[in-house]
Motif scaffolding. Structure first.
Motif, PDB file in Angstrom:
ATOM      1  N   MET A 262      -7.610  97.157  -9.614  1.00 15.84           N
ATOM      2  CA  MET A 262      -8.402  97.662  -8.804  1.00 15.84           C
ATOM      3  C   MET A 262      -8.934  97.372  -7.509  1.00 15.84           C
ATOM      4  SD  MET A 262     -12.712  97.337  -9.009  1.00 15.84           S
ATOM      5  CE  MET A 262     -12.770  96.051  -8.773  1.00 15.84           C
ATOM      6  N   ARG A 263      -8.265  95.734  -6.825  1.00 15.66           N
ATOM      7  CA  ARG A 263      -8.835  95.260  -5.830  1.00 15.66           C
ATOM      8  C   ARG A 263      -7.695  96.610  -4.701  1.00 15.66           C
ATOM      9  NH1 ARG A 263      -5.898  92.675  -2.178  1.00 15.66           N
ATOM     10  NH2 ARG A 263      -4.599  92.265  -3.986  1.00 15.66           N
ATOM     11  N   MET A 264      -5.916  96.044  -5.439  1.00 13.67           N
ATOM     12  CA  MET A 264      -5.069  97.097  -5.258  1.00 13.67           C
ATOM     13  C   MET A 264      -5.025  98.454  -4.504  1.00 13.67           C
ATOM     14  SD  MET A 264      -1.167  95.095  -6.283  1.00 13.67           S
ATOM     15  CE  MET A 264      -1.162  94.003  -7.020  1.00 13.67           C
ATOM     16  N   ALA A 265      -5.895  99.182  -5.835  1.00 16.16           N
ATOM     17  CA  ALA A 265      -5.751 100.772  -5.567  1.00 16.16           C
ATOM     18  C   ALA A 265      -7.687 101.510  -4.303  1.00 16.16           C
ATOM     19  CB  ALA A 265      -6.634 101.295  -7.216  1.00 16.16           C
ATOM     20  N   ALA A 266      -7.695  99.779  -4.390  1.00 19.52           N
ATOM     21  CA  ALA A 266      -9.163 100.353  -3.400  1.00 19.52           C
ATOM     22  C   ALA A 266      -8.419  99.930  -1.850  1.00 19.52           C
ATOM     23  CB  ALA A 266     -10.499  99.579  -3.728  1.00 19.52           C
ATOM     24  N   ALA A 267      -7.627  99.150  -1.809  1.00 18.02           N
ATOM     25  CA  ALA A 267      -6.408  98.303  -1.084  1.00 18.02           C
ATOM     26  C   ALA A 267      -5.845  99.841  -0.068  1.00 18.02           C
ATOM     27  CB  ALA A 267      -6.355  97.452  -0.318  1.00 18.02           C
ATOM     28  N   ALA A 268      -5.282 101.262  -1.254  1.00 17.07           N
ATOM     29  CA  ALA A 268      -4.579 101.496  -0.551  1.00 17.07           C
ATOM     30  C   ALA A 268      -5.209 102.855  -0.376  1.00 17.07           C
ATOM     31  CB  ALA A 268      -3.832 102.660  -1.992  1.00 17.07           C
ATOM     32  N   ASP A 269      -6.529 102.700  -0.730  1.00 18.13           N
ATOM     33  CA  ASP A 269      -7.427 103.910  -0.263  1.00 18.13           C
ATOM     34  C   ASP A 269      -8.631 104.117   1.126  1.00 18.13           C
ATOM     35  OD1 ASP A 269      -8.538 106.014  -1.265  1.00 18.13           O
ATOM     36  OD2 ASP A 269      -9.991 105.762  -1.965  1.00 18.13           O
ATOM     37  N   GLY A 270      -8.610 102.470   1.572  1.00 16.32           N
ATOM     38  CA  GLY A 270      -9.081 102.315   2.913  1.00 16.32           C
ATOM     39  C   GLY A 270     -10.185 101.620   1.996  1.00 16.32           C
ATOM     40  N   TYR A 271     -10.010 100.794   1.098  1.00 19.75           N
ATOM     41  CA  TYR A 271     -11.505  99.913   1.131  1.00 19.75           C
ATOM     42  C   TYR A 271     -11.016  98.680   0.847  1.00 19.75           C
ATOM     43  CZ  TYR A 271     -14.417 103.883   0.704  1.00 19.75           C
ATOM     44  OH  TYR A 271     -15.196 104.915   1.255  1.00 19.75           O
ATOM     45  N   ARG A 272     -11.935  97.034   1.358  1.00 20.19           N
ATOM     46  CA  ARG A 272     -11.635  96.021   1.035  1.00 20.19           C
ATOM     47  C   ARG A 272     -12.968  95.350   0.081  1.00 20.19           C
ATOM     48  NH1 ARG A 272     -14.332  91.528   2.699  1.00 20.19           N
ATOM     49  NH2 ARG A 272     -15.478  93.248   4.570  1.00 20.19           N
ATOM     50  N   VAL A 273     -12.096  95.172  -1.052  1.00 21.42           N
ATOM     51  CA  VAL A 273     -12.668  94.385  -2.187  1.00 21.42           C
ATOM     52  C   VAL A 273     -12.678  93.230  -2.314  1.00 21.42           C
ATOM     53  CG1 VAL A 273     -13.186  94.702  -5.071  1.00 21.42           C
ATOM     54  CG2 VAL A 273     -12.068  96.710  -3.656  1.00 21.42           C
ATOM     55  N   GLU A 274     -14.474  92.567  -2.273  1.00 22.38           N
ATOM     56  CA  GLU A 274     -14.617  91.423  -2.145  1.00 22.38           C
ATOM     57  C   GLU A 274     -15.140  91.232  -3.750  1.00 22.38           C
ATOM     58  OE1 GLU A 274     -18.274  90.493   0.684  1.00 22.38           O
ATOM     59  OE2 GLU A 274     -17.064  90.682   2.123  1.00 22.38           O
ATOM     60  N   ILE A 275     -14.486  90.100  -4.648  1.00 22.70           N
ATOM     61  CA  ILE A 275     -14.809  90.074  -5.921  1.00 22.70           C
ATOM     62  C   ILE A 275     -15.353  88.733  -5.955  1.00 22.70           C
ATOM     63  CG2 ILE A 275     -13.270  89.273  -8.083  1.00 22.70           C
ATOM     64  CD1 ILE A 275     -11.967  91.865  -6.688  1.00 22.70           C
ATOM     65  N   VAL A 276     -16.463  88.414  -6.688  1.00 26.68           N
ATOM     66  CA  VAL A 276     -17.560  87.089  -6.999  1.00 26.68           C
ATOM     67  C   VAL A 276     -17.237  86.804  -8.308  1.00 26.68           C
ATOM     68  CG1 VAL A 276     -19.007  85.429  -7.021  1.00 26.68           C
ATOM     69  CG2 VAL A 276     -18.657  86.943  -4.988  1.00 26.68           C
ATOM     70  N   PRO A 277     -16.489  85.840  -8.754  1.00 25.46           N
ATOM     71  CA  PRO A 277     -15.632  85.837 -10.272  1.00 25.46           C
ATOM     72  C   PRO A 277     -17.190  84.897 -10.758  1.00 25.46           C
ATOM     73  CG  PRO A 277     -14.366  84.212  -9.060  1.00 25.46           C
ATOM     74  CD  PRO A 277     -15.266  84.811  -8.046  1.00 25.46           C
ATOM     75  N   PHE A 278     -17.152  85.312 -12.632  1.00 22.50           N
ATOM     76  CA  PHE A 278     -18.328  84.625 -13.057  1.00 22.50           C
ATOM     77  C   PHE A 278     -19.797  84.454 -11.993  1.00 22.50           C
ATOM     78  CE2 PHE A 278     -14.744  84.729 -15.518  1.00 22.50           C
ATOM     79  CZ  PHE A 278     -15.078  84.856 -16.459  1.00 22.50           C
ATOM     80  N   PRO A 279     -20.017  85.554 -11.954  1.00 22.31           N
ATOM     81  CA  PRO A 279     -21.018  86.029 -10.737  1.00 22.31           C
ATOM     82  C   PRO A 279     -22.760  84.571 -11.096  1.00 22.31           C
ATOM     83  CG  PRO A 279     -21.889  87.206 -10.879  1.00 22.31           C
ATOM     84  CD  PRO A 279     -19.689  86.947 -11.490  1.00 22.31           C
ATOM     85  N   ASP A 280     -23.092  84.760 -12.465  1.00 18.53           N
ATOM     86  CA  ASP A 280     -23.931  84.460 -13.343  1.00 18.53           C
ATOM     87  C   ASP A 280     -23.751  83.243 -14.012  1.00 18.53           C
ATOM     88  OD1 ASP A 280     -25.620  85.941 -12.341  1.00 18.53           O
ATOM     89  OD2 ASP A 280     -25.765  87.558 -14.005  1.00 18.53           O
ATOM     90  N   GLY A 281     -22.635  82.524 -14.262  1.00 16.17           N
ATOM     91  CA  GLY A 281     -21.668  81.155 -14.627  1.00 16.17           C
ATOM     92  C   GLY A 281     -20.879  81.735 -15.849  1.00 16.17           C
ATOM     93  N   GLU A 282     -20.226  81.002 -16.098  1.00 16.55           N
ATOM     94  CA  GLU A 282     -19.314  81.564 -17.361  1.00 16.55           C
ATOM     95  C   GLU A 282     -19.365  80.018 -19.077  1.00 16.55           C
ATOM     96  OE1 GLU A 282     -15.122  78.928 -16.349  1.00 16.55           O
ATOM     97  OE2 GLU A 282     -16.222  79.140 -14.077  1.00 16.55           O
ATOM     98  N   ASP A 283     -18.989  80.272 -19.870  1.00 15.17           N
ATOM     99  CA  ASP A 283     -19.134  79.521 -21.210  1.00 15.17           C
ATOM    100  C   ASP A 283     -17.219  79.677 -21.462  1.00 15.17           C
ATOM    101  OD1 ASP A 283     -19.126  78.297 -23.772  1.00 15.17           O
ATOM    102  OD2 ASP A 283     -20.972  79.947 -24.129  1.00 15.17           O
ATOM    103  N   PRO A 284     -16.837  78.775 -21.082  1.00 18.96           N
ATOM    104  CA  PRO A 284     -15.744  78.082 -21.747  1.00 18.96           C
ATOM    105  C   PRO A 284     -15.470  77.834 -22.939  1.00 18.96           C
ATOM    106  CG  PRO A 284     -16.858  76.326 -21.265  1.00 18.96           C
ATOM    107  CD  PRO A 284     -17.641  76.907 -21.235  1.00 18.96           C
ATOM    108  N   SER A 285     -15.958  78.565 -23.900  1.00 13.12           N
ATOM    109  CA  SER A 285     -15.831  78.552 -25.439  1.00 13.12           C
ATOM    110  C   SER A 285     -15.951  79.898 -25.851  1.00 13.12           C
ATOM    111  CB  SER A 285     -16.386  77.615 -26.332  1.00 13.12           C
ATOM    112  OG  SER A 285     -18.836  78.671 -25.690  1.00 13.12           O
TER     113      SER A 285
END
Length: 379
Positions: A107-130
């Motif tokens: 998705m990020r690569m495709a957006a860049a090809a279209d002139g968009y930078r994508v800022e991605i925040v992983p697991f913004p509300d936290g994560e559960d390893p299990s």
């Protein structure tokens, strides 16, 4: 080959039309054809265009475990589809998370090809390893930036495939090709070998891991339940493991290839299936793998980013690749091989997230029978 279900906008519109036409039924082919590849990048909004590419990302058992929420303007919130997990072979959803990371990177690569930078925040509300839960896997903000750096690898997005056929054992894999593939990795450690003794040892390890998965009834049944036998089943559920074409249609019509027969160790179908997966493992002409510093959810997403990049780089080199990560699966019967593969490939520590065979093989064309479902909520 891979197929993708329909990517739709719940409440109005679709990324991919169901398409097809009555003519397909006469040829006993699934009706959804190769439309995901034909229509990638053809939609109006920048998010929809990027998502129409992202749905082509590699993911375990083609489960397509993504839900994209577009309710916030200029933002994609990615969640896991909890109905598409693999609890027997992937009990902590590590592999599913890797697939979600690959989706985000394409998705990020495709957006860049279209002139968009994508800022991605992983697991913004936290994560559960299990386990994965209903919380966002990532929040991606699309920002118009015409000078954003384009990714040369993106040129291979339509050509990328996982090659599930035996490789040509008369053609060695150039070590220089694997070195160049390793150069594209960002957040994990890249390992590889074409040394004959190491390749032979890893072929044997892979074969044993495949045997354990197939001979453990509950783990093999998870795959069998995802068999799509014949074009009608593929149309009804275009995900999972595809068995279409004249041979499989004939076996299905004769009642010789059923899920029941595939799961029965005494059947010819079962034995033939085991021989087929062994043939793939035994034809490896090299191996590559990715190791993360830890096994956090963020680390798994990073492995997915690199797995997508490695796949595209493999395609650039004219090679084939197939993940064979059975020995990395975290269920009790696989514990001994899990420890062995980590001792071999990550003696300095970390988690081996992906392991694959590489080699030269026939070019795999876009499948006319793989489509996609990724539910996009658009209130």
């Amino acid at each position: 080959m891979t197929r993708r279900r329909m990517l739709g906008l719940v409440g109005g519109g679709m990324i991919l039309a169901a398409g097809g036409g009555a003519g397909w039924a006469a040829t006993r082919e699934p009706q959804l054809a190769g439309r995901p590849w034909q229509l990638a990048g053809t939609y109006e909004g920048p998010r929809e265009r990027a998502l129409s590419w992202a749905l082509l990302a590699p993911n375990p058992h083609n489960r397509q475990p993504w839900i994209a929420d577009l309710r916030e303007e200029g933002i994609v919130t990615l969640r896991a589809d909890l109905g598409r997990l693999l609890p027997e072979t992937d009990p902590y959803s590590r592999q599913i998370t890797i697939g979600l990371g690959a989706f985000l990177e394409l998705m990020r690569m495709a957006a860049a090809a279209d002139g968009y930078r994508v800022e991605i925040v992983p697991f913004p509300d936290g994560e559960d390893p299990s386990e994965l839960d209903g919380r966002p896997v990532a929040r991606a903000v699309f920002l118009k930036e015409p000078d954003v750096a384009r990714e040369p690898l993106f040129a291979q997005a339509l050509a990328r495939r996982s090659n599930k056929e035996p490789f040509d054992m008369t053609r060695p894999v150039p070590a220089a090709s694997l070195e160049r593939i390793g150069d594209v990795v960002r957040g994990t450690r890249f390992g590889n070998t074409v040394t004959e003794a190491e390749v032979v040892a890893l072929r044997a390890l892979t074969r044993e891991a495949l045997r354990i998965e197939v001979e453990t009834p509950r783990t093999f049944q998870e795959s069998v339940d995802l068999f799509r036998i014949g074009w009608r089943e593929v149309d009804a559920n275009p995900d999972g493991i595809d068995f279409t074409g004249p041979l499989f249609e004939s076996l299905r019509m004769a009642g010789l290839f059923t899920r029941e027969a595939a799961a029965d160790p005494s059947s010819q179908v079962y034995r033939a299936g085991l021989d087929a997966v062994f043939a793939n493992a035994d034809s490896a002409m090299g191996h590559l793998w990715l190791v993360s510093r830890d096994n956090s959810r963020v680390g798994q997403l990073a492995a997915g980013v690199d797995w997508l990049r490695v796949n595209l780089a493999v395609t650039t080199e004219g090679l084939g690749v197939q993940p064979l990560s059975q020995a990395l699966q975290e269920y009790p019967e696989m514990d001994g091989l899990y420890r062995e593969i980590h001792a071999r490939l990550a003696p300095e520590g970390g988690t081996v997230q992906m392991f694959a065979r590489v080699g030269f093989g026939a070019v795999v064309p876009p499948s006319p029978r793989w489509s996609l479902e990724s539910k996009i909520r658009n209130a």
